[in-house]
Design an enzyme around this catalytic site. Structure first.
Site, mmCIF file in Angstrom:
data_model
loop_
_atom_site.group_PDB
_atom_site.id
_atom_site.type_symbol
_atom_site.label_atom_id
_atom_site.label_comp_id
_atom_site.label_asym_id
_atom_site.label_seq_id
_atom_site.Cartn_x
_atom_site.Cartn_y
_atom_site.Cartn_z
ATOM 1 N N ARG A 1 -3.766 -10.338 4.262
ATOM 2 C CA ARG A 1 -4.102 -10.339 2.833
ATOM 3 C C ARG A 1 -2.888 -9.840 2.052
ATOM 4 O O ARG A 1 -2.492 -8.684 2.210
ATOM 5 C CB ARG A 1 -5.320 -9.422 2.623
ATOM 6 C CG ARG A 1 -5.863 -9.375 1.211
ATOM 7 C CD ARG A 1 -7.069 -8.445 1.146
ATOM 8 N NE ARG A 1 -7.621 -8.387 -0.191
ATOM 9 C CZ ARG A 1 -7.155 -7.611 -1.165
ATOM 10 N NH1 ARG A 1 -6.142 -6.801 -0.943
ATOM 11 N NH2 ARG A 1 -7.728 -7.632 -2.355
ATOM 12 N N LYS B 1 0.817 -1.219 0.000
ATOM 13 C CA LYS B 1 0.000 0.000 0.000
ATOM 14 C C LYS B 1 0.851 1.270 0.000
ATOM 15 O O LYS B 1 2.049 1.237 0.291
ATOM 16 C CB LYS B 1 -1.005 -0.068 1.138
ATOM 17 C CG LYS B 1 -2.055 -1.169 0.812
ATOM 18 C CD LYS B 1 -3.419 -0.905 1.302
ATOM 19 C CE LYS B 1 -4.390 -1.860 0.585
ATOM 20 N NZ LYS B 1 -5.372 -2.450 1.471
HETATM 21 N N1 HH2 Z 1 -7.457 -3.846 0.012
HETATM 22 C C1 HH2 Z 1 -7.715 -3.828 -1.315
HETATM 23 C C2 HH2 Z 1 -8.810 -4.529 -1.832
HETATM 24 N N2 HH2 Z 1 -9.608 -5.262 -1.034
HETATM 25 N N3 HH2 Z 1 -10.153 -6.070 1.115
HETATM 26 C C3 HH2 Z 1 -9.914 -6.106 2.436
HETATM 27 N N4 HH2 Z 1 -10.710 -6.823 3.239
HETATM 28 N N5 HH2 Z 1 -8.874 -5.421 3.012
HETATM 29 C C4 HH2 Z 1 -8.025 -4.652 2.259
HETATM 30 O O1 HH2 Z 1 -7.100 -4.045 2.832
HETATM 31 C C5 HH2 Z 1 -8.252 -4.582 0.840
HETATM 32 C C6 HH2 Z 1 -9.352 -5.318 0.300
HETATM 33 C C7 HH2 Z 1 -6.839 -3.038 -2.221
HETATM 34 O O2 HH2 Z 1 -5.780 -3.810 -2.687
HETATM 35 P P1 HH2 Z 1 -5.753 -4.562 -4.097
HETATM 36 O O3 HH2 Z 1 -6.749 -5.683 -4.136
HETATM 37 O O4 HH2 Z 1 -4.341 -4.970 -4.369
HETATM 38 O O5 HH2 Z 1 -6.117 -3.427 -5.134
HETATM 39 P P2 HH2 Z 1 -7.425 -3.081 -5.967
HETATM 40 O O6 HH2 Z 1 -8.554 -2.863 -5.032
HETATM 41 O O7 HH2 Z 1 -7.010 -1.824 -6.701
HETATM 42 O O8 HH2 Z 1 -7.711 -4.233 -6.887
#
Ligand code: HH2
Length: 266
Positions: free
Chosen positions: A246, A212
């Site tokens: 995660r 992040k």
């Molecule tokens: N962070 C992201 C997406 N979903 N879900 C939970 N429960 N907690 C988190 O911290 C979280 C999440 C963002 O990360 P990423 O999936 O890599 O990116 P994007 O949402 O742009 O696909």
């Protein structure tokens, strides 16, 4: 599925973004073959759960929202194959309709980055199918000067009310402080430092600090180079009670955890 892990072992959730635009790995797993291969690799590397998402939450802006049809069309060639691998799958979506499709296919957990507070169908769906649901703290925008922990406790109080009204047992909730969502740089650090406050709810706590932006701000590293910062943030979260992490890079995090476990068991 029981996610209140009595053995105290930390579980790893591998991230599978079937999206063209995720903030750190957009496009990497957009082709179904690549996504399936990534899931297989994460499981071989020690993932306990695969979290599949087909719409970027874009915590850092530039959201390109997709409709239900598009989200399901992205999931369809990948999700059933990932479920066949036999590891629990969670569905990262903001829409109850998409969650229902995924649960129907065999997903076992809902991951709601709006903590049951955006789509009123989410709590009802989780109640009806009696599945665990990750309730993440979120805000429409970051606000300087607020006490972020007070804000988070008030948010979770609303989440518990919504769950109760929908007939969803409290024990089905997994709490997540939502690193990077609606928080200033400092607030992300404050949340990680004070995460032990979430123990008061007696529920599993999930943390997703992987790659992040706050890590980039501290280190100057690009998303793909934020592995060491990710491990450090997650290590501090585990010390304060996190039981599910995660992550994008399962192998790295698994190695770090195995060293921590070995030291603690010596
Ligand atoms: N962070 C992201 C997406 N979903 N879900 C939970 N429960 N907690 C988190 O911290 C979280 C999440 C963002 O990360 P990423 O999936 O890599 O990116 P994007 O949402 O742009 O696909």
């Amino acid at each position: 599925m029981n996610l209140n892990f009595a053995d105290g072992r930390v579980r790893l959730m591998g991230i599978l973004n079937v999206t063209p635009d995720s903030f750190s790995d957009g496009g990497e797993n957009f082709a179904p073959g690549d996504a399936i291969a990534s899931a297989r690799r994460m499981i071989a590397d020690g993932a306990d759960i695969i979290d599949i998402g087909a719409e970027s939450t874009r915590p850092y802006g530039g959201a390109a929202p997709v409709d239900v049809k598009t989200e399901i069309a992205r999931l369809a060639p990948v999700l059933p194959k990932v479920i066949e691998f036999g590891v629990p799958v969670s569905i990262d979506t903001m829409k109850a309709e998409v969650a229902e499709y995924a649960l129907d296919q065999g997903a076992m957990i809902i991951n709601d980055v709006w903590g049951l507070q955006r789509d009123p169908g989410m709590a009802k769906l989780a109640a009806r199918l009696n599945v665990p649901i990750i309730a993440m703290h979120n805000r429409k925008e970051a606000q300087d000067g607020i006490d972020i922990m007070t804000d988070m406790h008030a948010f979770f109080a609303r989440t518990f009310e919504i769950a109760q009204a929908a007939g969803l047992a409290r024990e089905k909730l997994i709490l997540d402080p939502g690193i990077g969502f609606g928080k200033t740089f400092e607030q992300n650090l404050i949340v990680l430092k004070n995460m032990d406050q979430l123990k008061r709810y007696g529920l599993p706590v999930l943390v997703g600090a992987s790659r992040k932006v706050f890590i980039g701000k501290i280190s100057g590293a690009e998303p793909q180079q934020r592995g060491p910062g990710t491990i450090a943030a997650h290590f501090e979260a585990v010390k304060r009670g996190a039981t599910i992490l995660r992550v994008h890079n399962v192998a790295e995090m698994r190695q770090a955890l195995s060293v921590v476990e070995a030291i603690n068991n010596a």
